[in-house]
Design a protein around this motif. Structure first.
Motif, short mmCIF file in Angstrom:
data_model
loop_
_atom_site.label_atom_id
_atom_site.label_comp_id
_atom_site.label_asym_id
_atom_site.label_seq_id
_atom_site.Cartn_x
_atom_site.Cartn_y
_atom_site.Cartn_z
N VAL A 71 0.84 -1.21 0.00
CA VAL A 71 0.00 0.00 0.00
C VAL A 71 0.87 1.26 0.00
CG1 VAL A 71 -1.66 1.33 1.36
CG2 VAL A 71 -1.95 -1.14 1.11
N LEU A 72 1.91 1.26 0.81
CA LEU A 72 2.79 2.43 0.86
C LEU A 72 3.49 2.65 -0.47
CD1 LEU A 72 4.36 2.02 4.42
CD2 LEU A 72 2.56 3.60 3.70
N ASP A 73 3.89 1.57 -1.11
CA ASP A 73 4.51 1.70 -2.44
C ASP A 73 3.52 2.27 -3.45
OD1 ASP A 73 6.86 0.70 -1.46
OD2 ASP A 73 6.50 -1.36 -2.14
N TRP A 74 2.25 1.81 -3.36
CA TRP A 74 1.23 2.31 -4.29
C TRP A 74 0.97 3.79 -4.07
CZ3 TRP A 74 -3.75 4.21 -3.20
CH2 TRP A 74 -4.54 4.44 -4.32
N ALA A 80 3.86 10.37 -6.70
CA ALA A 80 4.90 10.74 -7.67
C ALA A 80 4.29 11.06 -9.03
CB ALA A 80 5.93 9.61 -7.78
N ALA A 81 3.32 10.23 -9.45
CA ALA A 81 2.66 10.48 -10.74
C ALA A 81 1.88 11.79 -10.71
CB ALA A 81 1.73 9.32 -11.09
N ALA A 82 1.18 12.05 -9.58
CA ALA A 82 0.41 13.30 -9.47
C ALA A 82 1.33 14.51 -9.45
CB ALA A 82 -0.45 13.27 -8.20
N ALA A 83 2.47 14.39 -8.76
CA ALA A 83 3.41 15.50 -8.71
C ALA A 83 3.99 15.80 -10.08
CB ALA A 83 4.51 15.20 -7.70
N GLY A 89 5.29 20.72 -9.79
CA GLY A 89 5.78 19.51 -9.14
C GLY A 89 5.13 19.28 -7.79
N ALA A 90 5.93 18.86 -6.81
CA ALA A 90 5.41 18.52 -5.49
C ALA A 90 4.77 19.72 -4.81
CB ALA A 90 6.54 17.96 -4.62
N LEU A 91 5.37 20.91 -4.99
CA LEU A 91 4.79 22.11 -4.37
C LEU A 91 3.42 22.42 -4.95
CD1 LEU A 91 5.06 24.50 -2.47
CD2 LEU A 91 6.25 25.75 -4.30
#
Length: 251
Positions: A71-74, A80-83, A89-91
């Protein structure tokens, strides 16, 4: 080497070496014969059998830990894909998430906790008998202070009490807002929908935990004023009209 590798890894290496020696002896038939090259498939099968032994899996994570890791990997891959797809990016992703939370919080504060539509099970009036004028005065006093819940409740009571005073409703202790609206709708059919809507708003505020607004109070106050000017449809008139309609259709 044994001092550097963990114990399980060291045992796995020793097992592979034993599997290799066993495979050599099987292929040559004797330990005195010259060594030969082991084919790929027998070597792979020997390694698989050796590593499948329980001794190499005593320290493996349990089922719960493996599921948690999956679950944590998912979640990590999802973030990561959303960022990567979000500008900034992440911000940028953090800003979007905070904006969504702010919108949901505003809706929650404005609309209140979602609830099932309640059924009116409690009486509309308390034990104290008051006139329609007294209920209207109490409603206006609450409205002047911005207490819209109490203002709406008192105005709905004024509506029903006024209908009782006009003998359009029988005075009946324990009557609910829904019952009053249904009964009044038969004498005032032009206002049936508004009466039912007013009863629902009364129930939502009184039993459903919803918050009244000035607009919802004004709707019931407008209904109260309109009902005062509306003439009821008497049962005899309704019967006569229905009889004439049927007679005209027959002719």
């Amino acid at each position: 080497m044994p001092g550097v590798l963990p114990r399980a890894a060291d045992e796995a290496v020793r097992g592979l070496l034993r599997a290799r020696d066993t495979a050599l002896l099987t292929l040559t038939g004797s330990g005195d014969q010259p060594p030969v090259t082991i084919p790929r498939d027998p070597a792979r099968e020997a390694a698989r059998r050796e590593l499948a032994k329980r001794m190499y899996h005593e320290n493996d994570p349990g089922l719960f830990q493996r599921a948690l890791n999956a679950v944590l990997d998912w979640v990590d891959r999802l973030l990561a894909a959303a960022a990567s797809a979000t500008p900034g990016g992440a911000l940028g992703l953090v800003v979007v998430v905070l904006a969504v939370i702010a919108v949901l919080g505003a809706l929650w504060w404005r609309l209140g906790t979602p609830r099932r539509q309640p059924a009116s099970t409690a009486a509309l009036f308390d034990d104290r008998l008051r006139s329609a004028a007294e209920h209207r005065a109490a409603a206006e006093a609450h409205a002047a202070q911005g207490h819209w819940n109490q203002a709406l409740q008192e105005r709905m009571r004024a509506v029903v009490r006024a209908l009782e005073e006009r003998a359009l409703l029988d005075v009946r202790p324990g009557r609910t807002a829904d019952e009053a609206a249904a009964e009044a709708g038969r004498a005032l059919p032009a206002h049936t929908d508004r009466l039912r809507a007013a009863a629902r708003e009364f129930d939502d505020v009184t039993y459903g935990g919803r918050r009244a607004t000035q607009a919802s109070y004004e709707r019931i106050a407008g209904l109260d004023r309109d009902l005062e000017r509306t003439k009821p449809v008497l049962a005899s008139s309704a019967h006569s009209t229905d009889h004439n309609t049927r007679q005209g259709a027959a002719e």
